[in-house]
Design a protein around this motif. Sequence first.
Motif, mmCIF file in Angstrom:
data_model
loop_
_atom_site.group_PDB
_atom_site.id
_atom_site.type_symbol
_atom_site.label_atom_id
_atom_site.label_comp_id
_atom_site.label_asym_id
_atom_site.label_seq_id
_atom_site.Cartn_x
_atom_site.Cartn_y
_atom_site.Cartn_z
ATOM 1 N N SER A 399 0.841 -1.178 0.000
ATOM 2 C CA SER A 399 0.000 0.000 0.000
ATOM 3 C C SER A 399 0.885 1.240 0.000
ATOM 4 O O SER A 399 2.058 1.193 0.359
ATOM 5 N N VAL A 400 0.294 2.365 -0.422
ATOM 6 C CA VAL A 400 1.064 3.603 -0.533
ATOM 7 C C VAL A 400 1.618 4.051 0.827
ATOM 8 O O VAL A 400 2.800 4.381 0.940
ATOM 9 N N PRO A 401 0.808 4.090 1.914
ATOM 10 C CA PRO A 401 1.391 4.491 3.207
ATOM 11 C C PRO A 401 2.507 3.563 3.659
ATOM 12 O O PRO A 401 3.525 4.029 4.186
ATOM 13 N N ARG A 402 2.341 2.259 3.461
ATOM 14 C CA ARG A 402 3.391 1.324 3.873
ATOM 15 C C ARG A 402 4.650 1.511 3.027
ATOM 16 O O ARG A 402 5.771 1.440 3.541
ATOM 17 N N PHE A 403 4.464 1.744 1.725
ATOM 18 C CA PHE A 403 5.613 1.978 0.850
ATOM 19 C C PHE A 403 6.374 3.233 1.279
ATOM 20 O O PHE A 403 7.612 3.242 1.319
ATOM 21 N N ILE A 404 5.638 4.304 1.615
ATOM 22 C CA ILE A 404 6.289 5.540 2.058
ATOM 23 C C ILE A 404 7.030 5.309 3.372
ATOM 24 O O ILE A 404 8.164 5.771 3.559
ATOM 25 N N LYS A 405 6.411 4.567 4.287
ATOM 26 C CA LYS A 405 7.039 4.304 5.582
ATOM 27 C C LYS A 405 8.317 3.497 5.416
ATOM 28 O O LYS A 405 9.363 3.828 6.002
ATOM 29 N N GLU A 406 8.258 2.429 4.593
ATOM 30 C CA GLU A 406 9.445 1.600 4.379
ATOM 31 C C GLU A 406 10.537 2.377 3.650
ATOM 32 O O GLU A 406 11.725 2.236 3.961
ATOM 33 N N SER A 407 10.140 3.205 2.677
ATOM 34 C CA SER A 407 11.131 3.990 1.939
ATOM 35 C C SER A 407 11.810 4.998 2.847
ATOM 36 O O SER A 407 13.033 5.183 2.782
ATOM 37 N N LEU A 408 11.034 5.655 3.713
ATOM 38 C CA LEU A 408 11.620 6.624 4.644
ATOM 39 C C LEU A 408 12.589 5.944 5.603
ATOM 40 O O LEU A 408 13.652 6.488 5.931
ATOM 41 N N LYS A 409 12.243 4.740 6.031
ATOM 42 C CA LYS A 409 13.133 3.991 6.915
ATOM 43 C C LYS A 409 14.445 3.666 6.212
ATOM 44 O O LYS A 409 15.542 3.816 6.791
ATOM 45 N N GLN A 410 14.372 3.235 4.949
ATOM 46 C CA GLN A 410 15.587 2.924 4.197
ATOM 47 C C GLN A 410 16.410 4.174 3.926
ATOM 48 O O GLN A 410 17.644 4.128 3.930
ATOM 49 N N ILE A 411 15.732 5.304 3.697
ATOM 50 C CA ILE A 411 16.452 6.559 3.438
ATOM 51 C C ILE A 411 17.280 6.964 4.643
ATOM 52 O O ILE A 411 18.441 7.386 4.521
ATOM 53 N N LEU A 412 16.709 6.831 5.836
ATOM 54 C CA LEU A 412 17.396 7.278 7.047
ATOM 55 C C LEU A 412 18.465 6.293 7.522
ATOM 56 O O LEU A 412 19.248 6.622 8.419
ATOM 57 N N GLU A 413 18.519 5.097 6.929
ATOM 58 C CA GLU A 413 19.506 4.107 7.354
ATOM 59 C C GLU A 413 20.893 4.380 6.785
ATOM 60 O O GLU A 413 21.894 4.106 7.431
ATOM 61 N N GLU A 414 20.977 4.918 5.568
ATOM 62 C CA GLU A 414 22.254 5.140 4.898
ATOM 63 C C GLU A 414 22.627 6.611 4.940
ATOM 64 O O GLU A 414 21.773 7.493 4.857
ATOM 65 N N SER A 415 23.934 6.870 5.049
ATOM 66 C CA SER A 415 24.399 8.252 5.193
ATOM 67 C C SER A 415 24.143 9.068 3.930
ATOM 68 O O SER A 415 23.741 10.240 4.014
ATOM 69 N N ASP A 416 24.350 8.491 2.742
ATOM 70 C CA ASP A 416 24.170 9.248 1.501
ATOM 71 C C ASP A 416 22.731 9.716 1.350
ATOM 72 O O ASP A 416 22.467 10.910 1.160
ATOM 73 N N SER A 417 21.798 8.786 1.412
ATOM 74 C CA SER A 417 20.393 9.150 1.251
ATOM 75 C C SER A 417 19.905 10.019 2.402
ATOM 76 O O SER A 417 19.059 10.897 2.209
ATOM 77 N N ARG A 418 20.438 9.801 3.605
ATOM 78 C CA ARG A 418 20.028 10.620 4.745
ATOM 79 C C ARG A 418 20.453 12.081 4.556
ATOM 80 O O ARG A 418 19.684 13.002 4.838
ATOM 81 N N GLN A 419 21.662 12.311 4.047
ATOM 82 C CA GLN A 419 22.126 13.675 3.810
ATOM 83 C C GLN A 419 21.295 14.367 2.737
ATOM 84 O O GLN A 419 20.923 15.538 2.875
ATOM 85 N N ILE A 420 20.998 13.634 1.666
ATOM 86 C CA ILE A 420 20.168 14.221 0.606
ATOM 87 C C ILE A 420 18.786 14.566 1.149
ATOM 88 O O ILE A 420 18.229 15.629 0.850
ATOM 89 N N PHE A 421 18.204 13.678 1.951
ATOM 90 C CA PHE A 421 16.865 13.897 2.484
ATOM 91 C C PHE A 421 16.819 15.110 3.395
ATOM 92 O O PHE A 421 15.914 15.953 3.283
ATOM 93 N N TYR A 422 17.792 15.240 4.302
ATOM 94 C CA TYR A 422 17.806 16.381 5.213
ATOM 95 C C TYR A 422 17.977 17.697 4.447
ATOM 96 O O TYR A 422 17.305 18.699 4.736
ATOM 97 N N PHE A 423 18.872 17.700 3.468
ATOM 98 C CA PHE A 423 19.077 18.929 2.706
ATOM 99 C C PHE A 423 17.861 19.241 1.840
ATOM 100 O O PHE A 423 17.519 20.412 1.638
ATOM 101 N N LEU A 424 17.184 18.211 1.338
ATOM 102 C CA LEU A 424 15.958 18.426 0.566
ATOM 103 C C LEU A 424 14.880 19.078 1.430
ATOM 104 O O LEU A 424 14.190 20.000 0.978
ATOM 105 N N CYS A 425 14.738 18.600 2.662
ATOM 106 C CA CYS A 425 13.753 19.205 3.577
ATOM 107 C C CYS A 425 14.093 20.663 3.853
ATOM 108 O O CYS A 425 13.204 21.539 3.851
ATOM 109 N N LEU A 426 15.383 20.957 4.072
ATOM 110 C CA LEU A 426 15.806 22.340 4.317
ATOM 111 C C LEU A 426 15.546 23.207 3.089
ATOM 112 O O LEU A 426 15.071 24.349 3.198
#
Length: 766
Positions: A399-426
């Motif tokens: 489902s879409v909410p579950r996909f978003i939740k799992e994707s966000l979890k994977q994003i925050l696990e790795e340093s590369d994707s985590r840095q991109i995500f934080y800077f994207l939010c800023l």
Amino acid sequence: MEEKYGADALAGPGGGGGGLGPVDVPSARLTKYIVLLCFTKCLKAVGLFESYDLLKTVHVVQFIFILKLGTAFFMVLFQKPFSSGKTITKHQWIKIFKHAVAGCIISLLWFFGLTLCGPLRTLLLFEHSDIVVISLLSVLFTSSGGGPAKTRGAAFFIIAVICLLLFDNDDLLAKMAEHPEGHHDSALTHMLYTAIAFLGVADHKGGVLLLVLALCCKVGFHAASRKLSIDVGGAKRLQALSQVVSVLLLCPWVIVLSVTKESKVESWFSLIMPFTTVIFFVMILDFYVDSICSVKMEVSKCARYGSFPILISALLLGNFWTHPITDQLRTMNRATHQESTEHVLSGGVVVSAVFFVLSANILSSPSKRGQKGTLIGYSPEGTPLYNFMGDAFQHSSQSVPRFIKESLKQILEESDSRQIFYFLCLNLLFTFVELFYGVLTNSLGLISDGFHMLFDCSALVMGLFAALMSRWKATRIFSYGYGRIEILSGFINGLFLIVIAFFVFMESVARLIDPPELDTNMLTPVSVGGLIVNLIGICAFSQAHSHSHGPSQGSCHSSDHSHSHHTHGHSDHGHGHSHGFLGGGMNANMRGVFLHVLADTLGSIGVIVSTILIEQFGWFIADPLCSLFIAVLIFLSVVPLIKDACQVLLLRLPPEHEKELHIALEKIQKIEGLISYRDPHFWRHSASIVAGTIHIQVTSDVLEQRIVQQVTGVLKDAGINNLTIQVEKEAYFQHMSGLSTGFHDVLAMTKQMESMKYCKDGTYIM
């Protein structure tokens, strides 16, 4: 409003009877039900176009009251709900009362949406079967959506709604929907108009949102009705009783409106025929035909055969709708100079109609899950046995909410994707602050820079998605996994930057010839704010740029397969270390994101410097000079990224491993028991994987695994961490000598390859 409860499949006395499910009807007799259903849907479309004309002169509450009154009179006369069937208890009357209230609210939303966006768009949006909407909601919010086909249908439905919201530029309909703010026909319409105005959209687009809400409410209403119809003795009896209660509920409201509001209707007698048409086509005929067809056919077939004719009828009537009564109604509520064409077909409507037809066909089709088995026989007890392929057991779409939740979890696990995500939010936060302040102060500079920042966010989103996708597991189709998506993302980001640099360069040259005067009032604060945001990104991504990922690791596995005296040996995925930008340093995706942030930082610095020079010395030529300098810097910094990414995509031998591989091949040639090698292929698969394949020819008496281990060790030291080795013995050449080239010819060919000289550019020459 029509009310479809899945027909009278569970009807009791007074409900018309029926079985416990669809009745098996021969295909020859099924045709007449399909024709009847299609004809009824076409008539319903005519009824809704007539309803739209009536609503121009009749208040929406009065209109609903008349429809309910006519439907109740007909159904009480023919169904006799009070005299037939079991007695209705007090508790059941309370449920019927709630049912009537809910029906009136949904009818109000439906017909008010009809007045806002017209009958064409109402038919496209609201006239969808329950099974279509349920399949859509299942795909979006559950994990049992039905697979890729249903997901595709849900995507088509969402695209169709978006087309109506964003690309339906119906200026005539918007003009017709104009209304003086603060003054409406009644408190109800004032409240609804105020709610739509609060959303900040035009009235006819607000009608689209209202119809989407009404459609979802209608599905829940029908689900509750099916349960209640079992208690009261059938769907038809429930429908009749509900209509009677609805009339009693609306009667006081209609009396108040008649007393307090001046009527636009000159003669109610002239409206008897159009109201009779609407009551029969929209309320009665549609309900009864749906009840019959849902008993005789499957629900999915009813949905498919019913959606297409009503959508096509809507498009045709939108172009050709004319009626003597319609013309009479128009003259009652329209100035003589106003245009007569009301149902304008915009590009958004046509595109949305196509997508609605596709989505309705896909979402209403029965799921194919569980139907992939092949009958292979019967057990001794007579039980049928099926053989299922592996795809039949794959997990369904998330489902879409579950996909978003799992994707966000994977994003925050790795340093590369985590840095991109934080800077994207800023970046997004700064963008919306700029846009909000720009709209508040009516500053075009802030608004344009806000949209420029929003465009930059698209590059960050692409880099974030690439970083996330690169960690997806390999599949049967993508057996190498998705690691190379980072290379592709870096390449596309590099192309974007080259295009940006080109246009900035051309604009700068034009402004050098004729420097324009600039208003620098808002440039400095905007540029300083952008510079601060981009400097944060530079600090984050430059750390990633200088950080080496270290040795890459993989799973260790080895296997040998012997067939016709030739063996495949797969090497251990051991540790490798490389020194190029794609190996030991940042991957292409992170490098592309870094260069985007660097380009924005240079742009902010250039604007600040040019603003100071313009304010202090009046040098307007400073702006194009700074822009020209920045464009050249961006181009020069992007060219290496494009070059390196192209080399990887073209499977070039990694430049940083050229010397080591040349030495490694010389060592392999000297291994005892190894005659020669051929077809050495080495390439970089992703930032951490360098793959290779090689054929080695060995003597018949040698131990194959020993040779494989020695070759693996040599090439692993040279940086190859994903290696496939094919072992070929002398007996293999003797066997192949009767088929093609002999052993001695192959040996001569390999010796000829050894005589080739190795060049620094990665090529071989004789």
